[in-house]
Design a protein around this motif. Structure first.
Motif, PDB file in Angstrom:
ATOM      1  N   LYS A 171       0.823  -1.207   0.000  1.00  0.00           N
ATOM      2  CA  LYS A 171       0.000   0.000   0.000  1.00  0.00           C
ATOM      3  C   LYS A 171       0.858   1.258   0.000  1.00  0.00           C
ATOM      4  O   LYS A 171       0.494   2.270  -0.623  1.00  0.00           O
ATOM      5  CB  LYS A 171      -0.921  -0.004   1.226  1.00  0.00           C
ATOM      6  N   THR A 172       1.997   1.220   0.691  1.00  0.00           N
ATOM      7  CA  THR A 172       2.870   2.394   0.787  1.00  0.00           C
ATOM      8  C   THR A 172       3.999   2.368  -0.252  1.00  0.00           C
ATOM      9  O   THR A 172       4.923   3.172  -0.188  1.00  0.00           O
ATOM     10  CB  THR A 172       3.486   2.497   2.196  1.00  0.00           C
ATOM     11  N   ASN A 173       3.907   1.446  -1.201  1.00  0.00           N
ATOM     12  CA  ASN A 173       4.866   1.353  -2.309  1.00  0.00           C
ATOM     13  C   ASN A 173       6.301   1.136  -1.802  1.00  0.00           C
ATOM     14  O   ASN A 173       7.257   1.710  -2.333  1.00  0.00           O
ATOM     15  CB  ASN A 173       4.795   2.610  -3.178  1.00  0.00           C
ATOM     16  N   LEU A 174       6.432   0.275  -0.793  1.00  0.00           N
ATOM     17  CA  LEU A 174       7.762  -0.032  -0.248  1.00  0.00           C
ATOM     18  C   LEU A 174       8.125  -1.504  -0.429  1.00  0.00           C
ATOM     19  O   LEU A 174       9.168  -1.942   0.072  1.00  0.00           O
ATOM     20  CB  LEU A 174       7.787   0.313   1.252  1.00  0.00           C
ATOM     21  N   TRP A 175       7.303  -2.239  -1.149  1.00  0.00           N
ATOM     22  CA  TRP A 175       7.544  -3.680  -1.265  1.00  0.00           C
ATOM     23  C   TRP A 175       8.904  -3.993  -1.876  1.00  0.00           C
ATOM     24  O   TRP A 175       9.624  -4.871  -1.400  1.00  0.00           O
ATOM     25  CB  TRP A 175       6.439  -4.327  -2.091  1.00  0.00           C
ATOM     26  N   ASP A 176       9.286  -3.252  -2.908  1.00  0.00           N
ATOM     27  CA  ASP A 176      10.548  -3.542  -3.605  1.00  0.00           C
ATOM     28  C   ASP A 176      11.774  -3.239  -2.748  1.00  0.00           C
ATOM     29  O   ASP A 176      12.868  -3.720  -3.053  1.00  0.00           O
ATOM     30  CB  ASP A 176      10.634  -2.750  -4.913  1.00  0.00           C
ATOM     31  N   MET A 187      10.581   7.974   1.393  1.00  0.00           N
ATOM     32  CA  MET A 187      10.400   6.572   1.755  1.00  0.00           C
ATOM     33  C   MET A 187      10.206   6.423   3.267  1.00  0.00           C
ATOM     34  O   MET A 187       9.382   5.627   3.732  1.00  0.00           O
ATOM     35  CB  MET A 187      11.605   5.758   1.279  1.00  0.00           C
ATOM     36  N   LYS A 188      10.951   7.219   4.050  1.00  0.00           N
ATOM     37  CA  LYS A 188      10.783   7.165   5.500  1.00  0.00           C
ATOM     38  C   LYS A 188       9.390   7.641   5.908  1.00  0.00           C
ATOM     39  O   LYS A 188       8.789   7.077   6.830  1.00  0.00           O
ATOM     40  CB  LYS A 188      11.851   8.020   6.185  1.00  0.00           C
ATOM     41  N   GLN A 189       8.877   8.676   5.217  1.00  0.00           N
ATOM     42  CA  GLN A 189       7.533   9.148   5.523  1.00  0.00           C
ATOM     43  C   GLN A 189       6.492   8.077   5.199  1.00  0.00           C
ATOM     44  O   GLN A 189       5.527   7.883   5.943  1.00  0.00           O
ATOM     45  CB  GLN A 189       7.224  10.431   4.749  1.00  0.00           C
ATOM     46  N   ARG A 190       6.680   7.380   4.092  1.00  0.00           N
ATOM     47  CA  ARG A 190       5.740   6.312   3.743  1.00  0.00           C
ATOM     48  C   ARG A 190       5.846   5.149   4.731  1.00  0.00           C
ATOM     49  O   ARG A 190       4.841   4.521   5.072  1.00  0.00           O
ATOM     50  CB  ARG A 190       5.997   5.848   2.305  1.00  0.00           C
ATOM     51  N   PHE A 191       7.053   4.884   5.207  1.00  0.00           N
ATOM     52  CA  PHE A 191       7.199   3.877   6.266  1.00  0.00           C
ATOM     53  C   PHE A 191       6.474   4.337   7.531  1.00  0.00           C
ATOM     54  O   PHE A 191       5.825   3.545   8.222  1.00  0.00           O
ATOM     55  CB  PHE A 191       8.676   3.624   6.576  1.00  0.00           C
ATOM     56  N   GLY A 192       6.575   5.647   7.822  1.00  0.00           N
ATOM     57  CA  GLY A 192       5.883   6.191   8.984  1.00  0.00           C
ATOM     58  C   GLY A 192       4.386   5.990   8.905  1.00  0.00           C
ATOM     59  O   GLY A 192       3.734   5.667   9.902  1.00  0.00           O
ATOM     60  N   ILE A 193       3.828   6.178   7.717  1.00  0.00           N
ATOM     61  CA  ILE A 193       2.395   5.935   7.536  1.00  0.00           C
ATOM     62  C   ILE A 193       2.082   4.455   7.683  1.00  0.00           C
ATOM     63  O   ILE A 193       1.068   4.064   8.278  1.00  0.00           O
ATOM     64  CB  ILE A 193       1.929   6.449   6.156  1.00  0.00           C
ATOM     65  N   ALA A 194       2.946   3.596   7.158  1.00  0.00           N
ATOM     66  CA  ALA A 194       2.723   2.147   7.265  1.00  0.00           C
ATOM     67  C   ALA A 194       2.633   1.724   8.732  1.00  0.00           C
ATOM     68  O   ALA A 194       1.711   0.990   9.121  1.00  0.00           O
ATOM     69  CB  ALA A 194       3.840   1.381   6.559  1.00  0.00           C
ATOM     70  N   GLN A 195       3.558   2.221   9.566  1.00  0.00           N
ATOM     71  CA  GLN A 195       3.510   1.830  10.982  1.00  0.00           C
ATOM     72  C   GLN A 195       2.295   2.440  11.672  1.00  0.00           C
ATOM     73  O   GLN A 195       1.755   1.860  12.604  1.00  0.00           O
ATOM     74  CB  GLN A 195       4.819   2.201  11.684  1.00  0.00           C
TER      75      GLN A 195
END
Length: 295
Positions: free
Chosen positions: A121-126, A139-147
């Motif tokens: 969902k946060t486009n971090l799979w790769d 990428m860190k912000q998207r990780f922040g949303i994932a958590q």
């Protein structure tokens, strides 16, 4: 679901009156909290996230008293602070798996499905196996949303999430927040007007700890329609105009200085009408208050 904030106040030990009788009704969806640095946005976000106690007032999320029932709030809360640290040598996959375990998701298969879903969902799979220390700001912000999404939160608080992101990352982040906001309450705290304009159906402007405007962006813009005028001037003239009329903003355009003035009628024939936008609303609300505070 609705978040009701009533007469919330907070004064810090150094005497700073960060929140002054703040009252807001926030419905499901994306809600923008717009204000300059030091306006009280982060103080309000930390209070909502149960990280600090208010001096007075109340916050209710349906039947949950946020100020008194912090444990129950944390079960349904997702929080992305303005600044958050990451363990630089751990991969995003392992970190999300660990956080999910801490949040009580004990079933290994359930946790695996959740982590994989969030990474997609946060486009971090790769980049799921790369260490967090190698991630870009976006990428860190998207990780922040994932958590923040672990545990299917009913209330998500994000504080200045797009500050420092490049235009492409901001677009990706906007799309992600918009998708999340369809099924929960998402409070977006920012000083970036475009973020609120692009994402939020409801909003409020906060300045010096007080709510100075709230409503739908379109309705707030309607309030200043036909009252915003612009003129290109020499930079040296700015202070003279500020003394004579309500200058709400100044812009540089092709090296020239353009001022926007709020007035019920055309100040004089040298001014031309301009179509009001949310930036004009924002500056109109905060300019006089900031000037008064600095006087």
């Amino acid at each position: 679901m609705e978040l009701q904030i009533k007469d919330l106040s907070k004064t810090y030990s150094n005497g700073v009156h960060a929140l002054k009788n703040v009252s807001l009704n926030i419905p499901q969806g994306m809600f923008g909290l717009l204000g300059p640095n030091g306006a009280g946005k982060s103080s309000l976000m930390r209070t909502l996230a149960t990280l600090q106690q208010a001096d007075s007032g109340s916050i209710m999320l349906d039947d949950i008293d946020i100020l008194k029932d912090k444990g129950r709030v944390r079960e349904i809360l997702g929080y992305l602070p303005q600044e958050f640290g990451v363990y630089p040598k751990i991969s995003s996959y392992n970190m999300l798996n660990h956080i999910a375990s801490l949040k009580g998701i004990s079933n290994k298969d359930e946790r695996k499905d959740l982590v994989e879903s969030l990474l997609n969902k946060t486009n971090l799979w790769d980049v799921r196996n790369k260490s967090l220390g190698t991630y870009s700001g976006g990428m860190k912000q998207r990780f922040g949303i994932a958590q923040a999404l672990i545990g299917e939160p009913k209330l998500i608080v994000v504080d200045e999430p797009t500050a420092g992101l490049d235009p492409a990352e901001r677009v990706r982040f906007h799309n992600l927040l918009s998708e999340i906001g369809e099924n929960t309450i998402v409070i977006l705290s920012t000083h970036i007007v475009d973020d609120v304009s692009n994402l939020c159906n409801n909003m409020a402007i906060i300045c010096l700890g007080e709510v100075v405007a709230q409503g739908k962006p379109s309705a707030l813009i309607e309030n200043v329609k036909g009252k915003v005028w612009k003129k290109t001037i020499d930079k040296s003239e700015i202070e003279n105009y500020k003394q004579e009329m309500q200058v709400i903003s100044t812009h540089l355009k092709s090296g020239d200085t353009v001022i926007h003035v709020l007035n019920d009628s055309q100040p004089d024939s040298s001014f031309e009408a301009c179509e009001a936008d949310l930036e004009d609303v924002y500056f109109a609300e905060i300019s006089s208050r900031m000037d008064t505070a600095l006087a």
